[in-house]
Design an enzyme around this catalytic site. Structure first.
Site, PDB file in Angstrom:
ATOM      1  N   GLU A 104     -34.980  -6.120 -41.663  1.00 45.14           N
ATOM      2  CA  GLU A 104     -34.916  -7.442 -42.293  1.00 45.14           C
ATOM      3  C   GLU A 104     -33.627  -7.691 -43.082  1.00 45.14           C
ATOM      4  O   GLU A 104     -33.677  -7.980 -44.284  1.00 45.14           O
ATOM      5  CB  GLU A 104     -36.154  -7.652 -43.173  1.00 45.14           C
ATOM      6  CG  GLU A 104     -37.434  -7.633 -42.350  1.00 45.14           C
ATOM      7  CD  GLU A 104     -38.707  -7.667 -43.184  1.00 45.14           C
ATOM      8  OE1 GLU A 104     -38.730  -8.355 -44.211  1.00 45.14           O
ATOM      9  OE2 GLU A 104     -39.679  -6.995 -42.779  1.00 45.14           O
ATOM     10  N   GLU A 212     -44.295  -5.040 -34.936  1.00 44.97           N
ATOM     11  CA  GLU A 212     -45.340  -5.163 -35.963  1.00 44.97           C
ATOM     12  C   GLU A 212     -46.253  -6.330 -35.594  1.00 44.97           C
ATOM     13  O   GLU A 212     -46.290  -7.349 -36.274  1.00 44.97           O
ATOM     14  CB  GLU A 212     -44.708  -5.410 -37.339  1.00 44.97           C
ATOM     15  CG  GLU A 212     -43.760  -4.312 -37.772  1.00 44.97           C
ATOM     16  CD  GLU A 212     -43.055  -4.601 -39.095  1.00 44.97           C
ATOM     17  OE1 GLU A 212     -43.574  -5.379 -39.911  1.00 44.97           O
ATOM     18  OE2 GLU A 212     -41.968  -4.031 -39.304  1.00 44.97           O
TER      19      GLU A 212
HETATM   20  O1  9MR Z   1     -47.646  -3.129 -44.079  1.00 42.37           O
HETATM   21  C1  9MR Z   1     -46.841  -2.777 -45.163  1.00 42.37           C
HETATM   22  C2  9MR Z   1     -47.641  -2.916 -46.441  1.00 42.37           C
HETATM   23  O2  9MR Z   1     -48.646  -1.925 -46.474  1.00 42.37           O
HETATM   24  C3  9MR Z   1     -46.728  -2.786 -47.633  1.00 42.37           C
HETATM   25  O3  9MR Z   1     -47.462  -3.079 -48.794  1.00 42.37           O
HETATM   26  C4  9MR Z   1     -45.574  -3.746 -47.497  1.00 42.37           C
HETATM   27  C5  9MR Z   1     -44.639  -3.667 -48.666  1.00 42.37           C
HETATM   28  O4  9MR Z   1     -43.813  -4.759 -48.696  1.00 42.37           O
HETATM   29  O5  9MR Z   1     -44.866  -3.474 -46.286  1.00 42.37           O
HETATM   30  C6  9MR Z   1     -45.645  -3.708 -45.182  1.00 42.37           C
HETATM   31  O6  9MR Z   1     -44.962  -3.544 -43.990  1.00 42.37           O
HETATM   32  C7  9MR Z   1     -43.829  -4.395 -43.811  1.00 42.37           C
HETATM   33  C8  9MR Z   1     -42.904  -3.668 -42.882  1.00 42.37           C
HETATM   34  O7  9MR Z   1     -42.565  -2.422 -43.418  1.00 42.37           O
HETATM   35  C9  9MR Z   1     -41.656  -4.479 -42.617  1.00 42.37           C
HETATM   36  N1  9MR Z   1     -41.999  -5.769 -42.109  1.00 42.37           N
HETATM   37  C10 9MR Z   1     -42.909  -6.531 -42.922  1.00 42.37           C
HETATM   38  C11 9MR Z   1     -44.179  -5.742 -43.164  1.00 42.37           C
HETATM   39  C12 9MR Z   1     -45.130  -6.563 -43.996  1.00 42.37           C
HETATM   40  O8  9MR Z   1     -44.617  -6.781 -45.276  1.00 42.37           O
END
Ligand code: 9MR
Length: 441
Positions: A104, A212
């Protein structure tokens, strides 16, 4: 864990590999939450995706102070980034097949570098070049991805991502693919548009991974049959990827609806339960699963797989199984009081009346982390002599001390029920995996 190991062919950590999770202090690393899961995925033949080396969120809490205290913050950041890559990518070199090197980099709703990103704030776009060069040096065999969110949903952002990839390639950055996160909370995808987007990336000579994927239920709740509508949308996602040879994988962001990040994320928690995945909160296959598998079955790119999963215990659910299938069944024998799985003679294990031996060496490991070893084995259905009309499937063997061992589970034998393909990819929010029901032989 059983769901993951039996239904998927690739796994990734949802959080455990992120910099902030791994490193409590500069240069200090703790891999205790990661090593056992990577060993397990590897041992069971799953591909491992590494997520993610550099993301502005979930960066270490000490990073800002560390840069503030340095005489040259940009130089200090370069140094810390290099150490991070060498430590993590180097540790798993040859074992983690793909890395989301940078996650990102773009602003959430637009096409430019995110203005509030610590990495680009210090180094501009150079941080991306540095990250990829260091990752390539640490593991020249790994496929390196730039992973971005909402690019499939926001056309301007998609163009910004293409432009960024072109700049990186023009500078000779070792970028091998684009990861497209499939958090479709803006809109469900349109199949044709999505396929065109994937082709645009493939035209740059890059691989694509859908990294994802989740499709929240709220898009479909007004439909007469919301789960069927969700399934249709899932069919579109899988079909779009399968139509583009450069699209090499689909990772779900969670295994089942009981464990989706959308239920705790501020913007989507109001829609709880979001039910965005292929398996319901009980781990049962949803219409979305069958739609995905139907698309996989229709392509020669899909590989054959498990037709059923059998837990050896008196179960509530019946395993549907096609005795004429050429696929495998996966059997879990959970150790515990009364059964020391580590004392089973692995060479004598067999499945079904014909006594088919396991396809590959069973693994013995504490899969449910209850302090007792469990056993997981794959058996070929062909050759097991399981017949239409059979209501039980059994595993038999003996213990090392000579005692005989036998465990059975209920089956419903139906010709043609197995899809005979495996999901080409996966997801593993490892920390969130629910425990499956207890199983005893
Ligand atoms: O799914 C992840 C969640 O458990 C965490 O709390 C979060 C923290 O910001 O990150 C989530 O995963 C992210 C991923 O690493 C990158 N793309 C966006 C996802 C959703 O925020």
């Amino acid at each position: 864990i059983v769901l993951l190991l039996t239904e998927f062919t690739s796994g990734t950590h949802e959080n455990a590999l992120k910099w902030g999770e791994l490193s409590p202090a500069p240069g200090v690393y703790d891999f205790n939450d990661v090593d056992p899961t990577i060993d397990l995925l590897e041992e069971y033949g799953l591909r491992v995706r590494g997520h993610t080396l550099f993301w502005n969120m979930q960066r270490p809490d000490w990073l800002e102070d560390e840069l503030a205290a340095a005489p040259d913050s940009a130089d200090r950041l370069r140094e810390l980034m290099r150490v991070h890559v060498q430590t993590v990518v180097g540790r798993y070199a040859g074992r983690i097949e793909q890395w989301d090197v940078v996650n990102e980099p773009l602003e959430l709703g637009g096409e430019n570098l995110a203005p509030d990103n610590l990495f680009s704030g210090e180094l501009g776009e150079e941080y991306i070049d540095l990250a990829f060069a260091a990752a390539h040096a640490a593991d020249p065999t790994a496929q390196l991805f730039l992973n971005e969110t909402l690019a499939l949903s926001l056309p301007r952002k998609f163009e910004g991502l293409i432009a960024l990839a072109e700049r990186l390639l023009a500078r000779g950055v070792p970028l091998h693919g684009i990861g497209l996160q499939g958090h479709f909370f803006v809109d469900p995808p349109d199949r044709a548009t999505m396929q065109e987007q994937l082709e645009r990336i493939a035209d740059l000579g890059l691989l694509i991974e859908l990294t994802e994927v989740d499709l929240p239920y709220f898009h479909f709740q007004a439909q007469p049959d919301p789960f069927a509508a969700q399934a249709e949308s899932y069919g579109d996602v899988f079909a779009a990827c399968l139509a583009v040879p450069a699209c090499t994988g689909i990772t779900m962001w969670g295994t089942d609806d009981g464990n989706s990040w959308l239920d705790s994320f501020l913007l989507t928690s109001v829609f709880r339960p979001n039910r965005p995945l292929l398996f319901d909160a009980f781990g049962q296959r949803k219409p979305a699963y069958f739609a995905a598998v139907a698309e996989l079955a229709a392509t020669p790119r899909a590989r054959r797989v498990a037709d059923a999963e059998i837990d050896i215990e008196p179960r509530r659910a019946v395993n549907r199984i096609d005795p004429q299938s050429a696929g495998n069944v996966t059997v879990l024998v959970r150790g515990g009081a009364g059964l020391d799985v580590a004392a089973i003679d692995l060479g004598a294990l067999c499945f079904g009346p014909a006594g088919a031996p396991p396809e590959s060496p069973p693994i013995v490991r504490d899969l449910d982390r209850d302090g007792e070893a469990d056993l997981l084995a794959k058996f070929s259905i062909a050759g097991s002599l399981l017949a239409v009309g059979d209501t039980q499937a059994c595993v038999s063997g003996r213990m090392n001390d000579g005692r005989r061992l036998r465990g059975c589970d209920a089956v419903q034998t139906v010709i043609g029920c197995g899809m005979g393909v495996e999901l080409p990819l996966v997801l593993v929010p490892w920390m969130l995996l629910r425990r499956r029901r207890a199983i005893a032989a």
